[in-house]
Design an enzyme around this catalytic site. Structure first.
Site, PDB file in Angstrom:
ATOM      1  N   GLY A   1      -4.544  -5.113   9.667  1.00  0.00           N
ATOM      2  CA  GLY A   1      -4.661  -3.664   9.584  1.00  0.00           C
ATOM      3  C   GLY A   1      -4.647  -3.182   8.147  1.00  0.00           C
ATOM      4  O   GLY A   1      -4.428  -3.952   7.201  1.00  0.00           O
ATOM      5  N   ARG A   2      -4.885  -1.903   7.963  1.00  0.00           N
ATOM      6  CA  ARG A   2      -4.937  -1.350   6.599  1.00  0.00           C
ATOM      7  C   ARG A   2      -3.617  -1.526   5.867  1.00  0.00           C
ATOM      8  O   ARG A   2      -3.584  -1.886   4.689  1.00  0.00           O
ATOM      9  CB  ARG A   2      -5.346   0.129   6.642  1.00  0.00           C
ATOM     10  CG  ARG A   2      -6.807   0.339   6.954  1.00  0.00           C
ATOM     11  CD  ARG A   2      -7.209   1.792   6.929  1.00  0.00           C
ATOM     12  NE  ARG A   2      -6.582   2.563   7.994  1.00  0.00           N
ATOM     13  CZ  ARG A   2      -6.822   3.847   8.238  1.00  0.00           C
ATOM     14  NH1 ARG A   2      -7.650   4.512   7.448  1.00  0.00           N
ATOM     15  NH2 ARG A   2      -6.244   4.477   9.224  1.00  0.00           N
TER      16      ARG A   2
ATOM     17  N   HIS B   1      -3.866  15.309   7.271  1.00  0.00           N
ATOM     18  CA  HIS B   1      -4.258  13.900   7.255  1.00  0.00           C
ATOM     19  C   HIS B   1      -5.766  13.775   7.465  1.00  0.00           C
ATOM     20  O   HIS B   1      -6.444  14.755   7.775  1.00  0.00           O
ATOM     21  CB  HIS B   1      -3.527  13.107   8.344  1.00  0.00           C
ATOM     22  CG  HIS B   1      -2.095  12.831   8.023  1.00  0.00           C
ATOM     23  ND1 HIS B   1      -1.075  13.724   8.322  1.00  0.00           N
ATOM     24  CD2 HIS B   1      -1.492  11.771   7.417  1.00  0.00           C
ATOM     25  CE1 HIS B   1       0.083  13.215   7.926  1.00  0.00           C
ATOM     26  NE2 HIS B   1      -0.141  12.039   7.371  1.00  0.00           N
ATOM     27  N   HIS B   2      -6.262  12.550   7.333  1.00  0.00           N
ATOM     28  CA  HIS B   2      -7.678  12.270   7.529  1.00  0.00           C
ATOM     29  C   HIS B   2      -8.088  12.508   8.982  1.00  0.00           C
ATOM     30  O   HIS B   2      -7.248  12.572   9.891  1.00  0.00           O
ATOM     31  CB  HIS B   2      -7.990  10.826   7.129  1.00  0.00           C
ATOM     32  CG  HIS B   2      -7.127   9.825   7.825  1.00  0.00           C
ATOM     33  ND1 HIS B   2      -7.415   9.321   9.083  1.00  0.00           N
ATOM     34  CD2 HIS B   2      -5.959   9.240   7.461  1.00  0.00           C
ATOM     35  CE1 HIS B   2      -6.479   8.469   9.453  1.00  0.00           C
ATOM     36  NE2 HIS B   2      -5.579   8.392   8.491  1.00  0.00           N
TER      37      HIS B   2
ATOM     38  N   LYS C   1      -6.825  10.296  12.110  1.00  0.00           N
ATOM     39  CA  LYS C   1      -5.435  10.240  12.595  1.00  0.00           C
ATOM     40  C   LYS C   1      -5.324  11.037  13.886  1.00  0.00           C
ATOM     41  O   LYS C   1      -5.717  12.202  13.948  1.00  0.00           O
ATOM     42  CB  LYS C   1      -4.474  10.795  11.539  1.00  0.00           C
ATOM     43  CG  LYS C   1      -3.010  10.622  11.927  1.00  0.00           C
ATOM     44  CD  LYS C   1      -2.077  10.969  10.787  1.00  0.00           C
ATOM     45  CE  LYS C   1      -0.624  10.809  11.153  1.00  0.00           C
ATOM     46  NZ  LYS C   1      -0.285   9.420  11.512  1.00  0.00           N
TER      47      LYS C   1
ATOM     48  N   GLY D   1       6.983  -0.013  10.809  1.00  0.00           N
ATOM     49  CA  GLY D   1       6.326   1.271  10.657  1.00  0.00           C
ATOM     50  C   GLY D   1       5.400   1.558  11.822  1.00  0.00           C
ATOM     51  O   GLY D   1       4.581   2.482  11.745  1.00  0.00           O
ATOM     52  N   THR D   2       5.512   0.774  12.898  1.00  0.00           N
ATOM     53  CA  THR D   2       4.675   0.994  14.077  1.00  0.00           C
ATOM     54  C   THR D   2       5.105   2.276  14.773  1.00  0.00           C
ATOM     55  O   THR D   2       6.283   2.471  15.063  1.00  0.00           O
ATOM     56  CB  THR D   2       4.791  -0.207  15.045  1.00  0.00           C
ATOM     57  OG1 THR D   2       4.280  -1.368  14.399  1.00  0.00           O
ATOM     58  CG2 THR D   2       4.005   0.045  16.317  1.00  0.00           C
ATOM     59  N   THR D   3       4.149   3.149  15.048  1.00  0.00           N
ATOM     60  CA  THR D   3       4.442   4.432  15.687  1.00  0.00           C
ATOM     61  C   THR D   3       3.927   4.434  17.124  1.00  0.00           C
ATOM     62  O   THR D   3       3.205   3.531  17.541  1.00  0.00           O
ATOM     63  CB  THR D   3       3.801   5.592  14.907  1.00  0.00           C
ATOM     64  OG1 THR D   3       2.384   5.373  14.804  1.00  0.00           O
ATOM     65  CG2 THR D   3       4.385   5.675  13.503  1.00  0.00           C
TER      66      THR D   3
ATOM     67  N   ALA E   1       8.627   6.394  10.202  1.00  0.00           N
ATOM     68  CA  ALA E   1       7.245   6.845  10.333  1.00  0.00           C
ATOM     69  C   ALA E   1       6.542   6.862   8.989  1.00  0.00           C
ATOM     70  O   ALA E   1       5.312   6.887   8.931  1.00  0.00           O
ATOM     71  CB  ALA E   1       7.208   8.248  10.952  1.00  0.00           C
ATOM     72  N   ASN E   2       7.304   6.847   7.907  1.00  0.00           N
ATOM     73  CA  ASN E   2       6.726   6.936   6.570  1.00  0.00           C
ATOM     74  C   ASN E   2       7.604   6.142   5.614  1.00  0.00           C
ATOM     75  O   ASN E   2       8.818   6.368   5.554  1.00  0.00           O
ATOM     76  CB  ASN E   2       6.640   8.412   6.148  1.00  0.00           C
ATOM     77  CG  ASN E   2       5.850   8.615   4.878  1.00  0.00           C
ATOM     78  OD1 ASN E   2       6.075   7.960   3.867  1.00  0.00           O
ATOM     79  ND2 ASN E   2       4.903   9.540   4.916  1.00  0.00           N
TER      80      ASN E   2
END
Length: 240
Positions: A17-18, A152-153, A156, A96-98, A121-122
């Site tokens: 992932g990113r 956000h982009h 999201k 950091g998995t939401t 979350a961050n």
């Protein structure tokens, strides 16, 4: 430095992932100087070794080398396996998995009795400080309106963001009743503004993310300082 007296052995879970790619890139450059990546796990790795790091498929998780802490940026359906692996090996977990289900959050809490866990979350260190400032401002300005505006982009999906909700929790702990506004536009990495408005005056506390590396650096920072600690549920501010 970490509680450990040697380099912290890190496993990256969700490596394709990113965030996983950012973690591997920064770790290879010695971003924190305190840890070494011993394995990377993803659903279907393309190669067995990349830049000296062994690559494992998710189904091979039980066969990874020994590690002190796992950094997890995957998906909810992959979360149970990495949590179970950390508990079985007595390793710390930074996640950091939401979008986790209530049963997964309960399992995370239960695991904290056996291993140190940090779920956020961050992972921006600036956002961790922002949360503290928001709580203090809310406690001092109890009669003021509190609004949280996040951008956000366009890709999201969760609205409001997990970070916005976490900032709202901080505001609530200070006595505020926050309202939320979510914007999705362009390629915005992440912007969060917490606004306190009174009669004739306004305070704005703002954090802007310029790139995703800040989250990866924060996760590496947290992992290096969480490994070797006593079992418990930690927040990012605990390991600043």
């Amino acid at each position: 430095m970490s509680e450990l007296q040697r380099p912290v052995r890190v496993l990256i879970h969700g490596a394709t992932g990113r965030m996983g790619q950012a973690l591997l890139r920064l770790a290879s450059k010695g971003a924190d100087g305190e840890s070494v990546v011993v394995a990377a796990v993803s659903r279907t790795p393309g190669q067995r070794v990349v830049d000296g790091v062994p690559q494992f498929a998710a189904r091979e998780l039980n066969g990874v080398p020994e590690f002190d802490v796992a950094i997890d940026f995957s998906l909810p359906q992959a979360f149970d396996a990495i949590l179970a692996s950390c508990v079985a090996r007595g390793a710390a977990l930074v996640s950091g998995t939401t979008g986790l289900e209530p049963r997964q959050l309960e399992a995370l809490q239960e695991a904290s009795a056996r291993i140190p866990v940090l779920s956020a979350a961050n992972f921006s260190l600036g956002v961790a400080v922002l949360g503290d400032l928001v709580e203090r401002a809310a406690a001092a300005l109890r009669e003021w309106d509190c609004d949280i505006i996040e951008s956000h982009h366009v890709h999201k999906k969760d609205m409001p963001s997990g970070t916005a909700l976490a900032l709202g929790e901080s505001a609530g702990q200070g006595g505020a009743n926050p309202r939320y506004v979510a914007l999705r536009a362009g390629d915005i990495v992440g912007e969060h503004a917490v606004q306190f408005t009174g009669l004739g005056e306004r305070i704005e506390l703002i954090h802007r993310a310029g790139n995703r590396d800040i989250f990866a650096r924060g996760a590496l920072h947290a992992a290096a300082r969480l490994a070797g600690r006593e079992p418990g549920r930690y927040q990012l501010r605990d390991v600043l």
